[in-house]
Design a protein around this motif. Structure first.
Motif, mmCIF file in Angstrom:
data_model
loop_
_atom_site.group_PDB
_atom_site.id
_atom_site.type_symbol
_atom_site.label_atom_id
_atom_site.label_comp_id
_atom_site.label_asym_id
_atom_site.label_seq_id
_atom_site.Cartn_x
_atom_site.Cartn_y
_atom_site.Cartn_z
ATOM 1 N N GLY A 71 5.489 12.415 -2.480
ATOM 2 C CA GLY A 71 5.238 10.972 -2.516
ATOM 3 C C GLY A 71 5.773 10.262 -1.283
ATOM 4 O O GLY A 71 5.144 9.336 -0.764
ATOM 5 N N VAL A 91 3.386 10.979 1.622
ATOM 6 C CA VAL A 91 2.158 10.189 1.501
ATOM 7 C C VAL A 91 2.429 8.736 1.852
ATOM 8 O O VAL A 91 1.662 8.101 2.570
ATOM 9 N N ALA A 92 3.528 8.190 1.372
ATOM 10 C CA ALA A 92 3.856 6.790 1.654
ATOM 11 C C ALA A 92 4.090 6.558 3.144
ATOM 12 O O ALA A 92 3.701 5.522 3.683
ATOM 13 N N VAL A 100 0.681 6.418 5.279
ATOM 14 C CA VAL A 100 -0.245 5.296 5.131
ATOM 15 C C VAL A 100 -0.125 4.429 6.376
ATOM 16 O O VAL A 100 0.971 4.017 6.745
ATOM 17 N N ALA A 110 0.829 -1.209 0.000
ATOM 18 C CA ALA A 110 0.000 0.000 0.000
ATOM 19 C C ALA A 110 0.866 1.262 0.000
ATOM 20 O O ALA A 110 0.569 2.233 -0.705
ATOM 21 N N GLN A 111 1.934 1.255 0.776
ATOM 22 C CA GLN A 111 2.826 2.415 0.805
ATOM 23 C C GLN A 111 3.471 2.649 -0.553
ATOM 24 O O GLN A 111 3.560 3.785 -1.020
ATOM 25 N N ALA A 156 2.308 1.693 -3.480
ATOM 26 C CA ALA A 156 1.283 2.086 -4.457
ATOM 27 C C ALA A 156 0.873 3.546 -4.272
ATOM 28 O O ALA A 156 0.817 4.316 -5.245
ATOM 29 N N TYR A 157 0.578 3.938 -3.037
ATOM 30 C CA TYR A 157 0.162 5.320 -2.788
ATOM 31 C C TYR A 157 1.288 6.310 -3.087
ATOM 32 O O TYR A 157 1.065 7.373 -3.654
ATOM 33 N N GLY A 158 2.502 5.971 -2.705
ATOM 34 C CA GLY A 158 3.627 6.866 -2.958
ATOM 35 C C GLY A 158 3.909 7.034 -4.444
ATOM 36 O O GLY A 158 4.114 8.144 -4.929
ATOM 37 N N SER A 159 3.889 5.926 -5.171
ATOM 38 C CA SER A 159 4.144 6.001 -6.613
ATOM 39 C C SER A 159 3.049 6.767 -7.343
ATOM 40 O O SER A 159 3.332 7.593 -8.224
ATOM 41 N N ALA A 160 1.808 6.491 -6.979
ATOM 42 C CA ALA A 160 0.694 7.208 -7.609
ATOM 43 C C ALA A 160 0.762 8.697 -7.313
ATOM 44 O O ALA A 160 0.485 9.537 -8.182
ATOM 45 N N THR A 161 1.157 9.053 -6.099
ATOM 46 C CA THR A 161 1.277 10.464 -5.738
ATOM 47 C C THR A 161 2.358 11.144 -6.548
ATOM 48 O O THR A 161 2.178 12.266 -7.037
#
Length: 97
Positions: free
Chosen positions: A46, A49-50, A53, A7-8, A10-15
């Motif tokens: 990013g 955000v990571a 999470v 999850a970390q 995915a969220y970091g990369s998307a950000t």
């Protein structure tokens, strides 16, 4: 240092990807230093955000209900429109052998 979770990542990369695109489109910059500043700020965002999470603690187990002492039986709850008080008491009595 613990490894990042899926999850970390995915969220970091998307950000990083989405914030870089948004900042480039909004600023309409074409200079090298401007693109560098945007890229660095997107990576920092990013990372924040990571790291924010929530992660599951090691060894944490989902809580379950304690086991019942005896067999579990379904009980009917009488509606006010049906039955009398005596009938509702009979329904709550445990079944005999």
């Amino acid at each position: 240092m613990p490894r990042p979770t899926v999850a970390q990542l995915a969220y970091g990369s998307a950000t990083v990807i989405l914030s870089t695109l948004a900042m480039l489109l909004l600023s309409q910059t074409s200079s090298g230093p401007g693109i560098g500043v945007i890229a660095i700020s997107a990576v920092i965002l990013g990372l924040f955000v990571a790291m924010s999470v929530p992660t599951r603690k090691a060894g944490a187990q989902p809580q379950s209900e304690p086991a019942a002492d005896g067999p579990v039986t379904a009980r009917r709850i009488p509606s006010p429109a049906r039955g009398t008080a005596a009938e509702s008491v009979r329904e709550r009595e445990p079944a005999g052998p």
